[in-house]
Design a protein around this motif. Structure first.
Motif, PDB file in Angstrom:
ATOM      1  N   THR A 339       0.835  -1.193   0.000  1.00  0.00           N
ATOM      2  CA  THR A 339       0.000   0.000   0.000  1.00  0.00           C
ATOM      3  C   THR A 339       0.871   1.244   0.000  1.00  0.00           C
ATOM      4  OG1 THR A 339      -1.744  -1.168   1.226  1.00  0.00           O
ATOM      5  CG2 THR A 339      -1.819   1.247   1.236  1.00  0.00           C
ATOM      6  N   PHE A 340       0.638   2.146  -0.963  1.00  0.00           N
ATOM      7  CA  PHE A 340       1.342   3.415  -1.007  1.00  0.00           C
ATOM      8  C   PHE A 340       0.633   4.406  -0.073  1.00  0.00           C
ATOM      9  CE2 PHE A 340       3.010   2.776  -5.634  1.00  0.00           C
ATOM     10  CZ  PHE A 340       3.883   1.813  -5.167  1.00  0.00           C
ATOM     11  N   VAL A 341       1.409   5.046   0.785  1.00  0.00           N
ATOM     12  CA  VAL A 341       0.838   5.935   1.801  1.00  0.00           C
ATOM     13  C   VAL A 341       1.624   7.236   1.824  1.00  0.00           C
ATOM     14  CG1 VAL A 341       0.255   6.194   4.243  1.00  0.00           C
ATOM     15  CG2 VAL A 341       0.236   3.916   3.201  1.00  0.00           C
ATOM     16  N   ASN A 342       0.955   8.379   1.631  1.00  0.00           N
ATOM     17  CA  ASN A 342       1.638   9.663   1.802  1.00  0.00           C
ATOM     18  C   ASN A 342       1.437  10.163   3.225  1.00  0.00           C
ATOM     19  OD1 ASN A 342      -0.755  11.346   2.007  1.00  0.00           O
ATOM     20  ND2 ASN A 342      -1.006  11.157  -0.209  1.00  0.00           N
ATOM     21  N   LYS A 343       2.084  11.244   3.550  1.00  0.00           N
ATOM     22  CA  LYS A 343       2.108  11.706   4.948  1.00  0.00           C
ATOM     23  C   LYS A 343       0.724  12.048   5.485  1.00  0.00           C
ATOM     24  CE  LYS A 343       3.200  16.506   3.720  1.00  0.00           C
ATOM     25  NZ  LYS A 343       4.159  17.622   3.905  1.00  0.00           N
ATOM     26  N   ASP A 344      -0.178  12.441   4.586  1.00  0.00           N
ATOM     27  CA  ASP A 344      -1.527  12.792   5.027  1.00  0.00           C
ATOM     28  C   ASP A 344      -2.422  11.573   5.200  1.00  0.00           C
ATOM     29  OD1 ASP A 344      -0.927  15.544   4.958  1.00  0.00           O
ATOM     30  OD2 ASP A 344      -1.365  15.632   2.809  1.00  0.00           O
ATOM     31  N   GLU A 345      -1.927  10.408   4.792  1.00  0.00           N
ATOM     32  CA  GLU A 345      -2.753   9.203   4.819  1.00  0.00           C
ATOM     33  C   GLU A 345      -2.354   8.213   5.906  1.00  0.00           C
ATOM     34  OE1 GLU A 345      -3.804   9.033   0.032  1.00  0.00           O
ATOM     35  OE2 GLU A 345      -2.010   8.008   0.802  1.00  0.00           O
ATOM     36  N   VAL A 346      -1.383   8.573   6.717  1.00  0.00           N
ATOM     37  CA  VAL A 346      -0.929   7.671   7.776  1.00  0.00           C
ATOM     38  C   VAL A 346      -2.079   7.313   8.718  1.00  0.00           C
ATOM     39  CG1 VAL A 346       0.613   7.441   9.770  1.00  0.00           C
ATOM     40  CG2 VAL A 346       1.455   8.465   7.644  1.00  0.00           C
ATOM     41  N   LYS A 347      -2.978   8.261   8.943  1.00  0.00           N
ATOM     42  CA  LYS A 347      -4.119   8.004   9.832  1.00  0.00           C
ATOM     43  C   LYS A 347      -5.026   6.898   9.269  1.00  0.00           C
ATOM     44  CE  LYS A 347      -6.607  11.887   7.727  1.00  0.00           C
ATOM     45  NZ  LYS A 347      -7.174  13.235   7.948  1.00  0.00           N
ATOM     46  N   PHE A 348      -5.138   6.843   7.935  1.00  0.00           N
ATOM     47  CA  PHE A 348      -5.945   5.779   7.320  1.00  0.00           C
ATOM     48  C   PHE A 348      -5.262   4.436   7.467  1.00  0.00           C
ATOM     49  CE2 PHE A 348      -7.051   9.564   4.617  1.00  0.00           C
ATOM     50  CZ  PHE A 348      -8.299   9.774   5.184  1.00  0.00           C
ATOM     51  N   LEU A 349      -3.939   4.435   7.346  1.00  0.00           N
ATOM     52  CA  LEU A 349      -3.173   3.204   7.545  1.00  0.00           C
ATOM     53  C   LEU A 349      -3.364   2.684   8.966  1.00  0.00           C
ATOM     54  CD1 LEU A 349      -1.012   1.174   6.480  1.00  0.00           C
ATOM     55  CD2 LEU A 349       0.701   2.713   7.487  1.00  0.00           C
ATOM     56  N   LYS A 350      -3.292   3.568   9.950  1.00  0.00           N
ATOM     57  CA  LYS A 350      -3.475   3.161  11.345  1.00  0.00           C
ATOM     58  C   LYS A 350      -4.873   2.594  11.572  1.00  0.00           C
ATOM     59  CE  LYS A 350       0.634   4.431  12.578  1.00  0.00           C
ATOM     60  NZ  LYS A 350       1.655   3.365  12.821  1.00  0.00           N
ATOM     61  N   ARG A 351      -5.847   3.194  10.900  1.00  0.00           N
ATOM     62  CA  ARG A 351      -7.224   2.713  11.044  1.00  0.00           C
ATOM     63  C   ARG A 351      -7.378   1.307  10.449  1.00  0.00           C
ATOM     64  NH1 ARG A 351     -11.571   6.485   8.362  1.00  0.00           N
ATOM     65  NH2 ARG A 351     -11.048   5.242   6.518  1.00  0.00           N
ATOM     66  N   ILE A 352      -6.713   1.072   9.318  1.00  0.00           N
ATOM     67  CA  ILE A 352      -6.741  -0.259   8.707  1.00  0.00           C
ATOM     68  C   ILE A 352      -6.084  -1.276   9.630  1.00  0.00           C
ATOM     69  CG2 ILE A 352      -5.770  -1.649   6.834  1.00  0.00           C
ATOM     70  CD1 ILE A 352      -6.208   0.826   5.014  1.00  0.00           C
ATOM     71  N   GLU A 353      -4.945  -0.914  10.230  1.00  0.00           N
ATOM     72  CA  GLU A 353      -4.252  -1.823  11.141  1.00  0.00           C
ATOM     73  C   GLU A 353      -5.130  -2.182  12.336  1.00  0.00           C
ATOM     74  OE1 GLU A 353       0.492  -0.913  10.661  1.00  0.00           O
ATOM     75  OE2 GLU A 353      -0.681   0.510  11.833  1.00  0.00           O
TER      76      GLU A 353
END
Length: 381
Positions: A339-353
Motif C-alpha cells: 500500500t502506497f501511503v503519503n504523509k496525510d494518509e498515515v491516519k488511514f493506515l493506522k485505522r486499517i491496522e
C-alpha cells in the motif's frame, strides 16, 4: 482433513470436482457442506479465496430436483462474481441435467428471459433479479434455497433494501445460506430476521487479516508513486492487480504503466460487459499480467495466481482493504500486498491496522541512478 468422498457427496458431484483437481475440501467446505446437506440455515464467515463457492454449490446440487422451475437463487454483488459462480454451477449441473443461468445488468435481458423457463438455479445481481421479478419473468414461488454471497460487500454497495425486497417475495419456508468475509451488525440482524436457528461458522480470526498475504506499506509522496511502482514491476515480476479509487485514475495509470514498457489493462465500471469479461478471462489465462482496477473488481475476480496487490491509492474504507488484498494469497497460496501511503494518509493506515488487528510492515524501496534510470534498484523490507 477429509477427502470429498468422505462427505457422502453424490458421485456426479465428485466427478465434477475431481475434473477440476479438487480432492480434499478446504476448511470452509468441510465445515459447511454437511450441515447444508442436512438442510440447515448457515451463517458462514470465511475469508476471501477460501473455497466458499463450492461450499454452497455442492449441497445445492445434492438437493435440487431439477423439474420444478427455479428452485435455487444465488445473489452476488457484482456481474463478474455472478458469471464465475454460475460457471462453477454449470460444470456440476450438467452432470445432473440441471440448467443454470447468470442474470446481471449491462447485458441484453431478452436472452435471459428466453432461457428462464428451463432454469433450476439462478445466479444474479440484485438489480437484474428485481427487474425480472417485476416483469413477471422470474417466478420465485418454487424457490427452496437462497444463497447470499459476499454479504458484507452487498452492504457496502447499498444493496440491503434490495435484498430485503427480494427475500420478502420468496416462500417463507426455504433454506438460507449466508457467506461473508466479515459480519457487520446489519448482516447479523438480517440473518436473525429471516433464518431459522442457523448454524454459525466463524472459521478463524484470519478471515479479515488475509492469511498467507505478506502485507507492507511504502511511505511515498504523490509525485513519486510512479517511480516506486516502476521499481516494483521491474524488480519483483509477477501477476499484479493494482487498485485506485477512481475510474479517471485507473485510465491515467494504465497509460503511464504502458509508457514504462509494461503492458497494463484497465477494469472499471464504465467498460461494457463484453470487454470486462474478455479482460478477466485474459487475466485468468495469463495473457494479461497487470490489471489496474477500481473497487468494482475487488470482490468479483476469482484468480488463484495473483502474486501482488498494489494499493496505488489507499482505500477509502477499511473493508475495501481486506477485499483488495484478498485477491492474492488465495487457496492458501502466498502473495504480497503493498500500500502506497503519503504523509496525510498515515491516519488511514493506522485505522486499517486497527481493523485487521495486526501491524503492516514498512517496505523501503531504494534507487540508484538518475534521470529516470532505475538500474540497480533494490527492494527491501
Amino acid at each position: 482433513m477429509k477427502n470429498f468422498d468422505e462427505l457422502k457427496i453424490n458421485e456426479k458431484t465428485l466427478k465434477a470436482l475431481s475434473e477440476k483437481g479438487f480432492v480434499k475440501p478446504t476448511d470452509v467446505q468441510e465445515s459447511a457442506i454437511p450441515p447444508a446437506m442436512d438442510g440447515k440455515d448457515l451463517m458462514v464467515q470465511a475469508r476471501t479465496g477460501s473455497g466458499k463457492t463450492h461450499a454452497f454449490l455442492v449441497p445445492l446440487f445434492e438437493r435440487i430436483i431439477g423439474r420444478n422451475g427455479v428452485e435455487a437463487v444465488v445473489l452476488t454483488p457484482t456481474r463478474e462474481l455472478a458469471q464465475q459462480v454460475e460457471k462453477e454451477a454449470r460444470e456440476i449441473g450438467k452432470r445432473y441435467r440441471i440448467n443454470t443461468l447468470a442474470v446481471y445488468g449491462g447485458s441484453n435481458i431478452g436472452p435471459q428471459i428466453a432461457k428462464l423457463p428451463k432454469i433450476s438455479l439462478v445466479v444474479g445481481t440484485p438489480g437484474r433479479l428485481m427487474d425480472l421479478m417485476r416483469r413477471g419473468k422470474l417466478d420465485m414461488r418454487c424457490v427452496k434455497f437462497f444463497v447470499l454471497d459476499e454479504g458484507d460487500r452487498m452492504l457496502d454497495m447499498g444493496f440491503l433494501p434490495d435484498i430485503k425486497w427480494i427475500m420478502s417475495r420468496m416462500p417463507s419456508k426455504k433454506q438460507i445460506m449466508l457467506f461473508s468475509a466479515t459480519m457487520p451488525t446489519e448482516i447479523i440482524t438480517l440473518a436473525k430476521n429471516y433464518m431459522s436457528d442457523p448454524v454459525i461458522l466463524k472459521l478463524s480470526k484470519d478471515d479479515i487479516s488475509a492469511k498467507g498475504v505478506s502485507q507492507y506499506y511504502v511511505k511515498v509522496g504523490k509525485k513519486n508513486k510512479l517511480k516506486h511502482l516502476s521499481a516494483l514491476l521491474d524488480n519483483d515480476p509477477g501477476k499484479y492487480m493494482i487498485f485506485l479509487n477512481t475510474k479517471r485514475g485507473t485510465t491515467w495509470l494504465v497509460e503511464q504503466v504502458n509508457k514504462m514498457g509494461h503492458k497494463a489493462y484497465p477494469m472499471h465500471g464504465d467498460m461494457n460487459q463484453s470487454r470486462r469479461t474478455k479482460t478477466i478471462n485474459d487475466f485468468k489465462g495469463g495473457r494479461i499480467n497487470i490489471l489496474i482496477s477500481t473497487d468494482v473488481s475487488a470482490r468479483g475476480i476469482d484468480v488463484n495466481n495473483i502474486t501482488h496487490v498494489i494499493n496505488f491509492d489507499i482505500p477509502k474504507y477499511d473493508n475495501d482493504y481486506v477485499h483488495r488484498i484478498g485477491r492474492t494469497g488465495r487457496m492458501d497460496k502466498g502473495g504480497k500486498a503493498i500500500t502506497f501511503v503519503n504523509k496525510d494518509e498515515v491516519k488511514f493506515l493506522k485505522r486499517i491496522e486497527t481493523y485487521i488487528d495486526r501491524s503492516i510492515d514498512p517496505l523501503e524501496i531504494t534507487f540508484k541512478g538518475a534521470n529516470g534510470r532505475y538500474a540497480n534498484k533494490r527492494i527491501k523490507a
